[in-house]
Every structure is written in C-alpha cells, then in structure tokens.
Design a protein around this motif. Structure first.
Motif, PDB file in Angstrom:
ATOM      1  N   GLU A 270      -4.851   5.280  10.881  1.00 24.84           N
ATOM      2  CA  GLU A 270      -6.144   5.316  11.593  1.00 24.84           C
ATOM      3  C   GLU A 270      -6.980   6.522  11.153  1.00 24.84           C
ATOM      4  O   GLU A 270      -8.192   6.406  10.935  1.00 24.84           O
ATOM      5  CB  GLU A 270      -5.907   5.339  13.098  1.00 24.84           C
ATOM      6  N   ILE A 271      -6.339   7.652  11.007  1.00 26.12           N
ATOM      7  CA  ILE A 271      -7.054   8.859  10.568  1.00 26.12           C
ATOM      8  C   ILE A 271      -7.550   8.679   9.134  1.00 26.12           C
ATOM      9  O   ILE A 271      -8.688   9.037   8.816  1.00 26.12           O
ATOM     10  CB  ILE A 271      -6.163  10.103  10.724  1.00 26.12           C
TER      11      ILE A 271
ATOM     12  N   GLU B 154      -8.435   5.978   7.594  1.00 22.23           N
ATOM     13  CA  GLU B 154      -9.588   5.068   7.549  1.00 22.23           C
ATOM     14  C   GLU B 154     -10.845   5.672   8.169  1.00 22.23           C
ATOM     15  O   GLU B 154     -11.945   5.320   7.772  1.00 22.23           O
ATOM     16  CB  GLU B 154      -9.253   3.738   8.229  1.00 22.23           C
ATOM     17  N   THR B 155     -10.693   6.584   9.117  1.00 23.70           N
ATOM     18  CA  THR B 155     -11.887   7.163   9.750  1.00 23.70           C
ATOM     19  C   THR B 155     -12.341   8.474   9.115  1.00 23.70           C
ATOM     20  O   THR B 155     -13.533   8.772   9.116  1.00 23.70           O
ATOM     21  CB  THR B 155     -11.656   7.392  11.257  1.00 23.70           C
ATOM     22  N   ARG B 156     -11.389   9.241   8.547  1.00 27.02           N
ATOM     23  CA  ARG B 156     -11.737  10.563   8.012  1.00 27.02           C
ATOM     24  C   ARG B 156     -11.459  10.725   6.528  1.00 27.02           C
ATOM     25  O   ARG B 156     -11.732  11.775   5.956  1.00 27.02           O
ATOM     26  CB  ARG B 156     -10.961  11.643   8.771  1.00 27.02           C
TER      27      ARG B 156
ATOM     28  N   ALA C 256      -3.330  13.296  17.393  1.00 28.09           N
ATOM     29  CA  ALA C 256      -3.437  11.860  17.684  1.00 28.09           C
ATOM     30  C   ALA C 256      -2.218  11.310  18.417  1.00 28.09           C
ATOM     31  O   ALA C 256      -2.346  10.387  19.221  1.00 28.09           O
ATOM     32  CB  ALA C 256      -3.666  11.082  16.394  1.00 28.09           C
TER      33      ALA C 256
ATOM     34  N   HIS D  84     -10.888  -2.073   4.315  1.00 32.56           N
ATOM     35  CA  HIS D  84     -10.024  -0.882   4.374  1.00 32.56           C
ATOM     36  C   HIS D  84     -10.202  -0.032   3.114  1.00 32.56           C
ATOM     37  O   HIS D  84      -9.245   0.162   2.345  1.00 32.56           O
ATOM     38  CB  HIS D  84      -8.556  -1.291   4.493  1.00 32.56           C
TER      39      HIS D  84
ATOM     40  N   GLU E 294     -10.437   3.186   2.393  1.00 33.18           N
ATOM     41  CA  GLU E 294      -9.575   4.360   2.197  1.00 33.18           C
ATOM     42  C   GLU E 294      -8.131   3.946   1.964  1.00 33.18           C
ATOM     43  O   GLU E 294      -7.429   4.560   1.146  1.00 33.18           O
ATOM     44  CB  GLU E 294      -9.688   5.319   3.386  1.00 33.18           C
TER      45      GLU E 294
END
Length: 174
Positions: free
Chosen positions: A18-19, A21-23, A36, A90, A92
C-alpha cells in the motif's frame, strides 16, 4: 515468556504494498511500514532484517499479484493486454516487479504464463528466448507509456496492437 508479536509478516507486506503504491519506492521505509502496522520501527526487525528485505517482500507480493492476474489470460495478446492493464492500475508495483529485486522463484512463477504462450508460438527449444523478447518489448513499451514518453503523436493503443501483432507473426513464423 516472550511478549506476543503485535504484527505479522503478512501485515507488514500488505502495508508495504500500500505504501509503495501511494508513495513510491522512496516512501517505502521501515518507519512508514511500522506506523502503518501500529508498531515502532525496531519491532519490524523481529520480522524483517532490513529495508532491502522489506523491498524484496513487497516485490514478491507484487509479482504474485501480477501472476494471479496473468493466469486468467491466454496467448501473447491476452497476456500483453493484461500486463498493460495491470501496470496502469499498479504503476509502482509494475516498476518494482521488473526491477529484479524480488526472489527468483517468485519471478519464475510470475513469468510462467508468458513462457507457456511463447512455447505455443515457437516450441519448447526457444520458449525462454521468445518469452524474454516479448517481456522486454512489453515492459519497455509500458514503461515508456507510464512515463508519458510517447511524444511523437499517433495512437498509442494502435502502436501497442501493432507490436503485439508483429511479434506474434514473427514468433509463429507466419
């Protein structure tokens, strides 16, 4: 008696994905994952040796996700379209999967559908070379697309179809 663990390797890996893909990869830090999953960073070291190990776990999780997606498709065109769609969803994870930072065993499993499709086109003797050709073309095309590097105009979807068609013809010897 030891204190029970407040997290798990699965929770750490899920948070890492999750990290990522977001950061992006720079944001995938031990501290970010610890926050997290609700522990302090030193607690992660009970499960993960270091950041490089964490990145490898996340790469393997991403490759496993890709493999599950590819298993639902057949043939060169179906696999290429599935890879392109997955990469758009997706980006990243796509970049990390093809960075070489995951385990070879997971990479082999993820690539199995492509090797099978290549074998169907060229036979068993040349299947690995053909799979590498197709993978190199598809990942290069998709990487350029994700980066916004196609600046010469024209229809990128048509170019993708053209590439799939030309590779299929060349590999099948038609």
């Amino acid at each position: 008696m030891p204190t029970p663990s407040r997290t798990s390797l699965d929770a750490i890996t899920t948070a890492g994905v999750e990290i990522l893909e977001t950061r992006g990869l720079p944001g995938l830090t031990m501290q970010a994952v610890a926050r997290a999953v609700g522990v302090k960073a030193p607690s992660l070291y009970k499960h993960v040796r270091d950041r490089e190990t964490l990145v490898g776990l996340v790469a393997d999780a991403a490759a496993t996700d890709l493999a599950a997606d590819l298993e639902e498709h057949e043939g060169l065109a179906g696999l290429a379209h599935a890879l392109r769609f997955w990469a758009a969803a997706h980006p990243e994870m796509f970049r990390l999967v093809f960075s070489g930072r995951g385990s070879p065993e997971v990479a082999v499993a993820a690539g199995a559908p492509v090797v099978t499709a290549a074998r169907d086109l060229v036979g068993p003797a040349d299947k690995l070379s053909a799979a590498r050709l197709v993978t190199a073309w598809a990942t290069g095309f998709i990487s350029m697309e994700l980066a916004g590097a196609f600046q010469l105009g024209g229809d990128v979807d048509e170019a993708f179809e053209y590439g799939i068609e030309r590779l299929s013809v060349a590999l099948s010897g038609r």
